[in-house]
Scaffold this motif. Structure first.
Motif, PDB file in Angstrom:
ATOM      1  N   LYS A  71       0.859  -1.016  -0.007  1.00 34.43           N
ATOM      2  CA  LYS A  71       0.033  -0.093   0.117  1.00 34.43           C
ATOM      3  C   LYS A  71       0.890   1.087   0.148  1.00 34.43           C
ATOM      4  N   PHE A  72       0.835   2.192  -0.955  1.00 28.76           N
ATOM      5  CA  PHE A  72       1.476   3.295  -1.099  1.00 28.76           C
ATOM      6  C   PHE A  72       0.508   4.677  -1.098  1.00 28.76           C
ATOM      7  N   LEU A  73       1.389   5.554  -0.596  1.00 29.99           N
ATOM      8  CA  LEU A  73       0.778   7.087  -0.746  1.00 29.99           C
ATOM      9  C   LEU A  73       1.320   7.760  -1.675  1.00 29.99           C
ATOM     10  N   GLY A  74       0.506   8.132  -2.902  1.00 34.03           N
ATOM     11  CA  GLY A  74       1.067   8.903  -3.808  1.00 34.03           C
ATOM     12  C   GLY A  74       1.599  10.328  -3.392  1.00 34.03           C
ATOM     13  N   GLN A  75       2.398  10.777  -3.761  1.00 37.47           N
ATOM     14  CA  GLN A  75       2.978  12.168  -3.500  1.00 37.47           C
ATOM     15  C   GLN A  75       3.852  12.776  -4.379  1.00 37.47           C
ATOM     16  N   ASP A  76       4.193  14.011  -4.524  1.00 38.77           N
ATOM     17  CA  ASP A  76       4.945  14.808  -5.169  1.00 38.77           C
ATOM     18  C   ASP A  76       4.371  14.444  -6.738  1.00 38.77           C
ATOM     19  N   ILE A  77       3.468  14.486  -7.107  1.00 40.98           N
ATOM     20  CA  ILE A  77       2.910  14.110  -8.453  1.00 40.98           C
ATOM     21  C   ILE A  77       2.941  15.547  -9.333  1.00 40.98           C
ATOM     22  N   ASP A  78       3.579  15.520 -10.213  1.00 40.50           N
ATOM     23  CA  ASP A  78       3.719  16.671 -11.135  1.00 40.50           C
ATOM     24  C   ASP A  78       3.782  16.246 -12.537  1.00 40.50           C
ATOM     25  N   GLU A  79       2.544  16.889 -13.205  1.00 35.56           N
ATOM     26  CA  GLU A  79       2.152  16.673 -14.526  1.00 35.56           C
ATOM     27  C   GLU A  79       3.293  17.358 -15.484  1.00 35.56           C
ATOM     28  N   VAL A  80       3.576  18.535 -15.254  1.00 37.45           N
ATOM     29  CA  VAL A  80       4.703  19.512 -15.729  1.00 37.45           C
ATOM     30  C   VAL A  80       5.876  18.655 -16.012  1.00 37.45           C
ATOM     31  N   LYS A  81       6.378  18.372 -14.667  1.00 36.48           N
ATOM     32  CA  LYS A  81       7.822  17.584 -14.604  1.00 36.48           C
ATOM     33  C   LYS A  81       7.809  16.081 -14.882  1.00 36.48           C
ATOM     34  N   LYS A  82       6.658  15.744 -15.006  1.00 34.07           N
ATOM     35  CA  LYS A  82       6.391  14.263 -15.271  1.00 34.07           C
ATOM     36  C   LYS A  82       7.015  13.390 -14.153  1.00 34.07           C
ATOM     37  N   THR A  83       6.743  13.527 -12.833  1.00 30.66           N
ATOM     38  CA  THR A  83       7.200  12.638 -11.949  1.00 30.66           C
ATOM     39  C   THR A  83       5.945  12.280 -11.012  1.00 30.66           C
ATOM     40  N   ILE A  84       6.263  11.236 -10.383  1.00 32.51           N
ATOM     41  CA  ILE A  84       5.247  10.765  -9.030  1.00 32.51           C
ATOM     42  C   ILE A  84       6.216   9.833  -8.034  1.00 32.51           C
ATOM     43  N   LEU A  93       7.311  -5.621   2.037  1.00 34.30           N
ATOM     44  CA  LEU A  93       8.818  -5.058   2.013  1.00 34.30           C
ATOM     45  C   LEU A  93       9.042  -4.577   3.276  1.00 34.30           C
ATOM     46  N   LEU A  94       8.078  -4.141   4.146  1.00 26.69           N
ATOM     47  CA  LEU A  94       8.327  -3.628   5.371  1.00 26.69           C
ATOM     48  C   LEU A  94       9.081  -4.596   6.487  1.00 26.69           C
ATOM     49  N   LYS A  95       9.259  -5.748   6.036  1.00 27.95           N
ATOM     50  CA  LYS A  95       9.978  -6.639   6.922  1.00 27.95           C
ATOM     51  C   LYS A  95      11.405  -6.573   6.630  1.00 27.95           C
ATOM     52  N   TYR A  96      11.837  -5.913   5.449  1.00 23.89           N
ATOM     53  CA  TYR A  96      13.380  -5.664   5.284  1.00 23.89           C
ATOM     54  C   TYR A  96      13.712  -4.021   5.166  1.00 23.89           C
ATOM     55  N   TYR A  97      12.768  -3.201   5.184  1.00 24.67           N
ATOM     56  CA  TYR A  97      12.973  -2.010   4.944  1.00 24.67           C
ATOM     57  C   TYR A  97      12.271  -1.038   5.918  1.00 24.67           C
ATOM     58  N   LYS A  98      12.855  -0.034   6.488  1.00 20.69           N
ATOM     59  CA  LYS A  98      12.242   0.710   7.510  1.00 20.69           C
ATOM     60  C   LYS A  98      11.278   1.633   6.676  1.00 20.69           C
ATOM     61  N   ASN A  99      11.619   2.185   5.771  1.00 24.87           N
ATOM     62  CA  ASN A  99      10.817   3.062   4.755  1.00 24.87           C
ATOM     63  C   ASN A  99      11.314   2.971   3.536  1.00 24.87           C
ATOM     64  N   MET A 100      10.511   3.191   2.285  1.00 24.35           N
ATOM     65  CA  MET A 100      10.757   3.104   1.040  1.00 24.35           C
ATOM     66  C   MET A 100      10.128   4.171   0.236  1.00 24.35           C
ATOM     67  N   LEU A 101      10.743   4.816  -0.600  1.00 18.11           N
ATOM     68  CA  LEU A 101      10.207   5.802  -1.354  1.00 18.11           C
ATOM     69  C   LEU A 101      10.324   5.429  -2.955  1.00 18.11           C
ATOM     70  N   ILE A 102       9.435   5.194  -3.939  1.00 24.00           N
ATOM     71  CA  ILE A 102       9.648   5.005  -5.209  1.00 24.00           C
ATOM     72  C   ILE A 102       9.383   6.257  -6.028  1.00 24.00           C
ATOM     73  N   THR A 103      10.135   6.735  -6.702  1.00 27.43           N
ATOM     74  CA  THR A 103       9.887   7.977  -7.868  1.00 27.43           C
ATOM     75  C   THR A 103      10.233   7.437  -9.168  1.00 27.43           C
ATOM     76  N   MET A 104       9.163   7.853 -10.080  1.00 25.48           N
ATOM     77  CA  MET A 104       9.312   7.539 -11.528  1.00 25.48           C
ATOM     78  C   MET A 104       9.197   8.831 -12.122  1.00 25.48           C
ATOM     79  N   HIS A 105      10.351   9.216 -12.727  1.00 25.55           N
ATOM     80  CA  HIS A 105      10.216  10.527 -13.718  1.00 25.55           C
ATOM     81  C   HIS A 105      10.521  10.364 -15.100  1.00 25.55           C
TER      82      HIS A 105
END
Length: 151
Positions: A71-84, A93-105
């Motif tokens: 389950k992810f929270l969408g943030q920093d969505i920018d249509e002009v810069k084409k990022t999310i 994955l929380l069994k292995y990582y304290k936190n994770m942020l995945i960004t696509m640009h």
């Protein structure tokens, strides 16, 4: 090492139109189960609207031959810069990582579109593996979407 912020980055040339890819990932991620059914089985909206900051999305996917969900929270969505960016809220994955942020640009250089995936994370334990196979998952996903669009 546990507690240290880490980052993995992969960039893929995308011949099928970066605007199309960004629109699919940010506004129509539920269509990925049709485009890449071997990777994404479902994308369920739990809060907000697709393509908006604060939206909460549950992803059901196949990764390393296992069917986890995140389950992810969408943030920093920018249509002009084409990022999310998607911040991990719940999942296996929380069994292995304290936190994770995945960004696509998506960016265009010399008339070529590139999709860049960035995974920022913190290991829970020093012996946990870095999510290199997850970056591979995103590279393969990008290539499958490109193949689907080109038909």
């Amino acid at each position: 090492m546990a507690g240290l912020p880490c980052k993995l980055i992969a960039q893929v040339a995308f011949k099928a139109g970066g605007d199309v890819f960004h629109h699919l990932i940010s506004n129509k991620p539920h269509h990925l189960s049709n485009v890449t059914p071997g990777k994404i089985q479902a994308c369920e909206l739990h809060q907000g609207d697709y393509g908006t900051n604060g939206s909460v999305i549950l992803w059901k996917y196949t990764f390393d031959s296992k069917p986890p969900s995140l389950k992810f929270l969408g943030q920093d969505i920018d249509e002009v810069k084409k990022t999310i960016s998607y911040k991990m809220l719940e999942g296996d994955l929380l069994k292995y990582y304290k936190n994770m942020l995945i960004t696509m640009h998506v960016e265009t250089r010399d008339r070529v579109d590139f999709v860049t995936w960035t995974v920022e994370y913190e290991l829970l334990k020093p012996e946990n593996q870095h999510p290199i196979s997850l970056i591979g998952f995103f590279i393969d996903l990008t290539k499958e979407v490109e193949t689907h669009i080109f038909g």
